[in-house]
Structure formats: structure tokens, C-alpha cells
Scaffold this active site. Sequence first.
Site, PDB file in Angstrom:
ATOM      1  N   HIS A 132       0.824  -1.211   0.000  1.00 60.43           N
ATOM      2  CA  HIS A 132       0.000   0.000   0.000  1.00 60.43           C
ATOM      3  C   HIS A 132       0.859   1.263   0.000  1.00 60.43           C
ATOM      4  CE1 HIS A 132      -4.284  -1.484   0.994  1.00 60.43           C
ATOM      5  NE2 HIS A 132      -3.598  -2.470   0.457  1.00 60.43           N
TER       6      HIS A 132
ATOM      7  N   VAL B  22       1.118   4.035  -3.892  1.00 62.21           N
ATOM      8  CA  VAL B  22       0.682   5.434  -3.763  1.00 62.21           C
ATOM      9  C   VAL B  22       1.917   6.328  -3.717  1.00 62.21           C
ATOM     10  CG1 VAL B  22      -0.662   7.080  -2.408  1.00 62.21           C
ATOM     11  CG2 VAL B  22      -1.379   4.681  -2.523  1.00 62.21           C
TER      12      VAL B  22
ATOM     13  N   GLY C 115       4.732   5.932  -4.931  1.00 62.46           N
ATOM     14  CA  GLY C 115       5.995   5.205  -4.851  1.00 62.46           C
ATOM     15  C   GLY C 115       6.339   4.728  -3.452  1.00 62.46           C
TER      16      GLY C 115
ATOM     17  N   SER D 227       5.118   7.014   2.664  1.00 61.06           N
ATOM     18  CA  SER D 227       4.028   7.985   2.845  1.00 61.06           C
ATOM     19  C   SER D 227       2.864   7.370   3.607  1.00 61.06           C
ATOM     20  CB  SER D 227       3.554   8.529   1.494  1.00 61.06           C
ATOM     21  OG  SER D 227       3.116   7.484   0.635  1.00 61.06           O
TER      22      SER D 227
ATOM     23  N   PRO E  51      -5.885  -1.306  -5.562  1.00 63.28           N
ATOM     24  CA  PRO E  51      -6.928  -2.201  -6.086  1.00 63.28           C
ATOM     25  C   PRO E  51      -7.992  -2.497  -5.029  1.00 63.28           C
ATOM     26  CG  PRO E  51      -4.724  -3.047  -6.567  1.00 63.28           C
ATOM     27  CD  PRO E  51      -4.546  -1.923  -5.591  1.00 63.28           C
TER      28      PRO E  51
ATOM     29  N   HIS F 291      -1.842 -13.273  -0.746  1.00 67.28           N
ATOM     30  CA  HIS F 291      -3.065 -13.621  -0.016  1.00 67.28           C
ATOM     31  C   HIS F 291      -3.045 -15.077   0.455  1.00 67.28           C
ATOM     32  CE1 HIS F 291      -5.792 -10.123  -1.599  1.00 67.28           C
ATOM     33  NE2 HIS F 291      -4.771  -9.712  -0.875  1.00 67.28           N
TER      34      HIS F 291
ATOM     35  N   ASP G 104      -6.561 -17.535   2.913  1.00 60.17           N
ATOM     36  CA  ASP G 104      -6.243 -18.906   2.516  1.00 60.17           C
ATOM     37  C   ASP G 104      -6.671 -19.809   3.665  1.00 60.17           C
ATOM     38  OD1 ASP G 104      -5.104 -21.388   2.058  1.00 60.17           O
ATOM     39  OD2 ASP G 104      -3.033 -20.675   2.006  1.00 60.17           O
TER      40      ASP G 104
ATOM     41  N   THR H 116      -3.958 -23.210   4.552  1.00 56.00           N
ATOM     42  CA  THR H 116      -2.759 -23.008   5.373  1.00 56.00           C
ATOM     43  C   THR H 116      -2.607 -21.506   5.623  1.00 56.00           C
ATOM     44  OG1 THR H 116      -1.446 -23.023   3.329  1.00 56.00           O
ATOM     45  CG2 THR H 116      -1.530 -25.074   4.584  1.00 56.00           C
TER      46      THR H 116
ATOM     47  N   ASP I  81       2.727 -20.291   1.014  1.00 60.63           N
ATOM     48  CA  ASP I  81       2.856 -21.385   0.058  1.00 60.63           C
ATOM     49  C   ASP I  81       1.960 -21.105  -1.145  1.00 60.63           C
ATOM     50  OD1 ASP I  81       0.256 -21.896   0.963  1.00 60.63           O
ATOM     51  OD2 ASP I  81       0.893 -23.486   2.335  1.00 60.63           O
TER      52      ASP I  81
END
EC number: 1.11.1.7
Length: 314
Positions: free
Chosen positions: A65, A69, A71, A75, A157, A187, A234, A237, A242
Site C-alpha cells: 500500500h 501510492v 511510490g 508515505s 486495487p 493472499h 487462505d 494453510t 505457500d
Amino acid sequence: MASASSVSLMLLVAAAMASAASAQLSATFYDTSCPNALSTIKSAVTAAVNSEPRMGASLVRLHFHDCFVQGCDASVLLSGQEQNAGPNAGSLRGFNVVDNIKTQVEAICSQTVSCADILAVAARDSVVALGGPSWTVLLGRRDSTTANESQANTDLPAPSSSLAELIGNFSRKGLDVTDMVALSGAHTIGQAQCQNFRDRLYNETNIDSSFATALKANCPRPTGSGDSNLAPLDTTTPNAFDSAYYTNLLSNKGLLHSDQVLFNGGSTDNTVRNFSSNTAAFNSAFTVAMVKMGNISPLTGTQGQIRLNCSKVN
């Protein structure tokens, strides 16, 4: 109006400047000025993740994140502003861990190691602490003196993003489709709030029915009821880095809409299949993408500053 040739020249100059900034980053940046910086960060991250495995995902998310934003400039750590943006408010966490790391690093090397570099290294060390791959983090980023809430609202996103929107989001940051699918694989750790997957549970059909039923118990249909209740991204696990995230997508067990769109008859299906069956391929693509993401518009040289406190400018 500028001519086509002058516009092309300006784009080339901008690209060259971005490339030059990235080129100034170096894996050995602190070897002389703060030789124990990386080991100090690693020890603090490992302790934090061992204490609470979820913190690993939180630190990776902070870096993501941040970079998306204006770079990779820390920030996102400035109090207010980006932290108040829709994608961040009430869900970003790990600031206390970053502050603890900064305090430890300042004690051995005053005003030398940037908060932006701490985020980049902490993300890598978090992945490693949860059993994932390692990579060489290029260093030398400096910290911004500003943050941009409006850009955080437009450039990060959303969990409701379509595949086309995701591809566009990442492309605008210089990341290709493979990078996007690989970075989504983060994720494989972490959790999401009910308000971000409620619509998927109750209104989408490309979701495993038993998976949805189990989740509904902790995520009621009425908006405002259990909004902040958590579920693992997930379920197989949740605390191991993984490739199970991709295997779950093959079974329509992606928690977020933006997860399942990666495997829903579109252009990324084959990449998901490959990462699901080939952990080495996923690890390789993920590390490449993390380095590329870490090179998004860094401040270098005399740009920005080295903050003494990550939450405020000097």
C-alpha cells in the site's frame, strides 16, 4: 498543444528518470553506514511474526500500500492522510511493529535508515518468517514529506475489482500480468474483513457452496452486521506462505471477488494453474515482482528525508 514527438520525448525522459532512480538503489547501501541494520530489522520482524503470525501479512500489505501510492516512500506511515483512505482505514496495521523497528535502528545508526527501506526489508523478512522465499532487497529509498489520500483511493486495487481493473491497476505501476497474479499470491497469508467479501458470499455463483456456507456463519447478510469479522484469505494453510492460495482458486474457494477473478475463464487461468502445481515457479515470480514493486518511484539521493519518527516528518 505539444507535438507527438515532444510528448514522446517527455515520456522517454520520465522513464529514464524513473529508471535512474531505481538504479541508485543498492543491496549494499547500508554496509558501511549501518552494517547491523538488516539483522536488527530481521530480528524484530521474526519476533513480531512469531508472536502473531498474522502480522507478517500486515507488514507485507503495508509495503504494498506504500508503493502503490506515490511510490515506495513510506508515505503510508504518516499519520492521517493515506491512512484515512477507503482501502486503508480500519484495516492497515503493523504501525507499532514498524515504530519498534525504527526505534531499534535509530539506537544503532541515528537518522541513517529510512522508514521506506524498513518497510521493504520487513516485507521480505515477514515472508521468510512464514516459510516463503527470500530475495535481495535493494536499498537507498528516502522518506517522503507528503502523503496522498486521494491517490490511495484511486490507485489501490479494490476487493471488488474485475480482472481488467486489476490488470490496469498494476500496469500503471509498471507491473505486468504475471507480476499481478504473483503478488496476489501474498493472499496465501493474512485475513480479510466480512465487509469485503459479503457480496461474494451472497451474490456470486462461482464460489464453492460449502465454503460459502461456512463463511456465512461469521459474516451475516445485513450490511453493518459483523462488518469487521475476519476470515483467512487462505483457509487451507492461513499462516504458511505457500501456493495453496492458487489451489483454492481452482476449487472456487477464493475469498475476495478480486481473488477468484484470477481463475474464472479469463487470461490468467493458466498462470494460476501453473503456480498451483509449481511452487518454485510461484516463488520465483513472486520474488521478481516484489523487487519490481519495491522499485516504484523511490526517492533517492537528496530527495525527501530520513524521518526520525516514521509517523511524522522531521
